[in-house]
Design an enzyme around this catalytic site. Structure first.
Site, PDB file in Angstrom:
ATOM      1  N   CYS A 152       0.805  -1.228   0.000  1.00 25.42           N
ATOM      2  CA  CYS A 152       0.000   0.000   0.000  1.00 25.42           C
ATOM      3  C   CYS A 152       0.842   1.283   0.000  1.00 25.42           C
ATOM      4  CB  CYS A 152      -0.949   0.000   1.187  1.00 25.42           C
ATOM      5  SG  CYS A 152      -0.183  -0.511   2.733  1.00 25.42           S
ATOM      6  N   HIS A 171      -2.923   6.370   4.781  1.00 22.66           N
ATOM      7  CA  HIS A 171      -1.508   6.595   5.103  1.00 22.66           C
ATOM      8  C   HIS A 171      -1.074   7.983   4.620  1.00 22.66           C
ATOM      9  CE1 HIS A 171      -1.314   2.505   6.175  1.00 22.66           C
ATOM     10  NE2 HIS A 171      -0.574   1.995   5.209  1.00 22.66           N
TER      11      HIS A 171
HETATM   12  N1  LIG Z   1      -4.973  -3.509   5.155  1.00 22.96           N
HETATM   13  C1  LIG Z   1      -4.330  -2.856   4.213  1.00 22.96           C
HETATM   14  O1  LIG Z   1      -4.267  -1.610   4.195  1.00 22.96           O
HETATM   15  C2  LIG Z   1      -3.638  -3.596   3.117  1.00 22.96           C
HETATM   16  C3  LIG Z   1      -3.110  -2.876   2.039  1.00 22.96           C
HETATM   17  C4  LIG Z   1      -2.463  -3.562   1.014  1.00 22.96           C
HETATM   18  C5  LIG Z   1      -2.365  -4.941   1.080  1.00 22.96           C
HETATM   19  N2  LIG Z   1      -2.882  -5.608   2.146  1.00 22.96           N
HETATM   20  C6  LIG Z   1      -2.792  -7.075   2.162  1.00 22.96           C
HETATM   21  O2  LIG Z   1      -4.100  -7.581   1.907  1.00 22.96           O
HETATM   22  C7  LIG Z   1      -4.288  -8.801   2.589  1.00 22.96           C
HETATM   23  C8  LIG Z   1      -5.545  -8.705   3.472  1.00 22.96           C
HETATM   24  O3  LIG Z   1      -5.307  -7.703   4.460  1.00 22.96           O
HETATM   25  P1  LIG Z   1      -6.455  -7.167   5.423  1.00 22.96           P
HETATM   26  O4  LIG Z   1      -5.903  -5.926   6.002  1.00 22.96           O
HETATM   27  O5  LIG Z   1      -7.764  -7.143   4.723  1.00 22.96           O
HETATM   28  O6  LIG Z   1      -6.480  -8.295   6.567  1.00 22.96           O
HETATM   29  P2  LIG Z   1      -7.693  -8.738   7.530  1.00 22.96           P
HETATM   30  O7  LIG Z   1      -8.594  -7.608   7.814  1.00 22.96           O
HETATM   31  O8  LIG Z   1      -7.024  -9.401   8.685  1.00 22.96           O
HETATM   32  O9  LIG Z   1      -8.478  -9.822   6.668  1.00 22.96           O
HETATM   33  C9  LIG Z   1      -7.922 -11.073   6.350  1.00 22.96           C
HETATM   34  C10 LIG Z   1      -8.914 -11.858   5.526  1.00 22.96           C
HETATM   35  O10 LIG Z   1      -8.316 -13.113   5.138  1.00 22.96           O
HETATM   36  C11 LIG Z   1      -9.266 -14.139   5.402  1.00 22.96           C
HETATM   37  N3  LIG Z   1      -8.610 -15.430   5.588  1.00 22.96           N
HETATM   38  C12 LIG Z   1      -7.682 -15.768   6.505  1.00 22.96           C
HETATM   39  N4  LIG Z   1      -7.326 -17.074   6.382  1.00 22.96           N
HETATM   40  C13 LIG Z   1      -8.076 -17.557   5.354  1.00 22.96           C
HETATM   41  C14 LIG Z   1      -8.206 -18.831   4.756  1.00 22.96           C
HETATM   42  N5  LIG Z   1      -7.487 -19.874   5.174  1.00 22.96           N
HETATM   43  N6  LIG Z   1      -9.092 -19.007   3.731  1.00 22.96           N
HETATM   44  C15 LIG Z   1      -9.827 -17.948   3.288  1.00 22.96           C
HETATM   45  N7  LIG Z   1      -9.748 -16.702   3.827  1.00 22.96           N
HETATM   46  C16 LIG Z   1      -8.890 -16.514   4.853  1.00 22.96           C
HETATM   47  C17 LIG Z   1      -9.957 -13.661   6.666  1.00 22.96           C
HETATM   48  O11 LIG Z   1     -11.157 -14.379   6.850  1.00 22.96           O
HETATM   49  P3  LIG Z   1     -11.844 -14.451   8.322  1.00 22.96           P
HETATM   50  O12 LIG Z   1     -12.426 -13.095   8.577  1.00 22.96           O
HETATM   51  O13 LIG Z   1     -12.836 -15.500   8.140  1.00 22.96           O
HETATM   52  O14 LIG Z   1     -10.759 -14.814   9.290  1.00 22.96           O
HETATM   53  C18 LIG Z   1     -10.185 -12.203   6.287  1.00 22.96           C
HETATM   54  O15 LIG Z   1     -11.289 -12.094   5.422  1.00 22.96           O
HETATM   55  C19 LIG Z   1      -2.983  -9.067   3.368  1.00 22.96           C
HETATM   56  O16 LIG Z   1      -2.130  -9.875   2.609  1.00 22.96           O
HETATM   57  C20 LIG Z   1      -2.392  -7.679   3.502  1.00 22.96           C
HETATM   58  O17 LIG Z   1      -0.993  -7.700   3.659  1.00 22.96           O
HETATM   59  C21 LIG Z   1      -3.528  -4.978   3.160  1.00 22.96           C
END
Ligand SMILES: NC(=O)c1ccc[n+]([C@@H]2O[C@H](COP(=O)([O-])OP(=O)(O)OC[C@H]3O[C@@H](n4cnc5c(N)ncnc54)[C@H](OP(=O)(O)O)[C@@H]3O)[C@@H](O)[C@H]2O)c1
Length: 363
Positions: free
Chosen positions: A146, A260
Site C-alpha cells: 500500500c 496513510h
Molecule cells: N490492510 C491494508 O491496508 C492492506 C493494504 C495492502 C495490502 N494488504 C494485504 O491484503 C491482505 C488482506 O489484508 P487485510 O488488512 O484485509 O487483513 P484482515 O482484515 O485481517 O483480513 C484477512 C482476511 O483473510 C481471510 N482469511 C484468513 N485465512 C483464510 C483462509 N485460510 N481461507 C480464506 N480466507 C482466509 C480472513 O477471513 P476471516 O475473517 O474468516 O478470518 C479475512 O477475510 C494481506 O495480505 C495484507 O498484507 C492490506
C-alpha cells in the site's frame, strides 16, 4: 494516450467486468475484502456473479451486498473456474493455497499479499503507472504494498517528466494497514486510555492509542531496515524497472484509523521549477493537489479516507537544495495522503481486473 483516456480506461463498471464469468473475493470478511465488495456493489456488479470466501471461522456467515446477502464459503478448488477472476485479500499462506487450487484453470488471480510481488514473470501493477506490464501476464498479477502504491502514484508524473534520482520518504501509517483487528485495537485502546486504564497492546508491539512507533514488521538484524521499508525499496524498483534507484524509507505507525501519509523528498534527474512540478502533478490521473498555503490546508488522512484518489500537497523546493541561476532545482519536498484500503489495495486490485478484462476481450 491522454491523462483523461488513461483515467477512463480504468473506470470500474459492471460492463467493464462482464468478461469475467465469476468474481471470487477471497478474504471478503477482512478490511481489504470489505472494500472490494463495496467497490463492486457501487459499480452495480450483480450478486449472482460473486463468490465470497473466508477462513473456517466465517464459513456460513452472511455478508450484506446491496439488497442481497452473500454466504461466506471456504476456499475450494471448484471456485476457480475458466474465465473467472479471483481477487485474493488474505495472508500470504492463503494466497499460496489459492494459487495451487487455481492451477490448471484459466482463472485470473489478482493477489494483495506479498507472496508473489517480487516473483519474476509476475506483473507488479499500478495501472496508472505500469499498466502495460499486464500484457504479458500468465494468470497471476500482484498488487503492490500500500505505501508503495501511494508513493509511485504521486511520483510517476515527476518521473515521466524529469526523471528521478533519489527518494527519501517517511511514512505515517494508519493502523488499518494491519487489518480489521488492528482498527478494533485502536478503538478499544483509545477508550481505555481515556478511562485511564492499562494500555497493554495485543496485536501491535507497542500501544497505538496516543502514541506512534516504528513499523511493526520485522527489523533486519544486519541492516536495521524493517520489512515494510524493504518492500518500498524493492517494489518501487520493480514497478519502475529501475533496479538501482536510490530509495530511503522510514516507516512509522500512527494512531489513525485509515489512510496513510507520506512525507517525501525527491531528487530529480533534470532541474525543474516549482510551477512545472505543480503542473505535472495537477494533470496526472488519480491525483488531487491540495496545496493552499494561505489557509494552511493540505492533504490529511481524514480528507483522503474513502477516496480512490491520492492527495498531494506541501509542494515546495527543498530549502536545503541547490538552486540554479534560473530558479530551478532538482530537489523538492511534498506530502502525500491516500486511503491505503482503497487505492493502496482494493481499488488498485479492481482496476487491474478492469484492465485485464479489456485485454481478454481484445485477444
Ligand atoms: N490492510 C491494508 O491496508 C492492506 C493494504 C495492502 C495490502 N494488504 C494485504 O491484503 C491482505 C488482506 O489484508 P487485510 O488488512 O484485509 O487483513 P484482515 O482484515 O485481517 O483480513 C484477512 C482476511 O483473510 C481471510 N482469511 C484468513 N485465512 C483464510 C483462509 N485460510 N481461507 C480464506 N480466507 C482466509 C480472513 O477471513 P476471516 O475473517 O474468516 O478470518 C479475512 O477475510 C494481506 O495480505 C495484507 O498484507 C492490506
Amino acid at each position: 494516450m491522454t491523462p483523461t483516456d488513461r483515467r477512463d480506461n480504468l473506470l470500474i463498471t459492471s460492463a467493464a467486468l462482464r468478461p469475467f464469468k465469476r468474481i471470487v473475493v477471497v478474504g471478503a470478511t477482512g478490511a481489504v475484502g470489505n472494500e472490494v465488495l463495496s467497490i463492486l456493489q457501487h459499480a452495480a456488479v450483480p450478486a449472482t456473479s460473486l463468490v465470497v470466501v473466508g477462513s473456517e471461522r466465517s464459513v456460513g456467515s452472511m455478508l450484506s451486498y446491496g439488497d442481497s446477502r452473500l454466504e461466506v464459503t471456504a476456499l475450494r478448488q471448484d471456485l476457480f473456474v475458466d474465465g473467472g477472476v479471483a481477487i485474493v485479500c488474505a495472508d500470504a499462506a492463503t494466497a499460496l493455497a489459492a494459487r495451487q487450487l487455481a492451477q490448471g484453470t484459466d482463472c485470473l488471480l489478482i493477489d494483495n499479499s506479498s507472496a508473489f510481488r517480487l516473483e519474476a514473470g509476475v506483473p507488479l501493477c499500478v495501472p496508472e503507472v505500469n499498466g502495460a506490464t499486464l500484457r504479458g501476464h500468465r494468470g497471476l498479477i500482484a498488487n503492490p504494498n500500500c505505501s508503495t502504491i501511494l508513493l509511485v502514484m504521486a511520483l510517476e508524473p515527476l518521473r515521466a517528466a524529469f526523471g528521478i534520482e533519489e527518494i527519501v520518504v517517511s511514512t505515517y501509517q494508519a493502523v488499518s494497514g494491519k487489518g480489521l483487528a488492528a482498527m478494533e485495537e485502536l478503538r478499544e485502546q483509545t477508550a481505555r486510555a481515556l478511562r485511564g486504564e492499562d494500555l497493554s497492546p495485543r496485536l501491535f508491539h507497542e500501544p497505538c492509542a496516543f502514541n506512534l512507533f516504528s513499523h511493526d514488521s520485522d527489523v533486519g538484524l544486519d541492516t536495521g531496515v524493517n520489512g515494510e521499508e524493504q518492500k518500498i525499496i524493492d517494489e518501487t524498483r520493480k514497478i519502475w524497472d529501475a533496479p538501482s534507484l536510490r530509495v530511503s524509507p522510514t516507516c512509522i505507525r500512527v494512531p489513525v484509523l485509515r489512510a496513510h501519509t507520506e512525507s517525501v523528498r525527491v531528487t530529480l534527474r533534470r532541474a525543474a521549477s516549482e510551477a512545472e512540478l505543480r503542473r505535472a502533478l495537477q494533470l496526472a490521473p488519480g491525483l488531487i493537489v491540495i496545496d493552499d498555503r494561505k489557509n494552511n490546508a493540505f492533504p490529511t488522512p481524514l480528507k483522503a479516507a474513502f477516496r480512490d484518489e491520492v492527495l498531494v500537497g506541501r509542494i515546495r523546493r527543498d530549502p536545503a537544495a541547490e538552486v540554479q541561476q534560473d530558479g530551478t532545482s532538482r530537489t523538492f519536498a511534498l506530502l502525500i495522503c491516500g486511503d491505503q484500503l482503497r487505492k493502496g489495495a482494493a481499488t488498485n486490485a479492481v482496476q487491474i481486473a478492469v484492465l485485464a478484462a479489456r485485454l481478454r476481450q481484445s485477444r
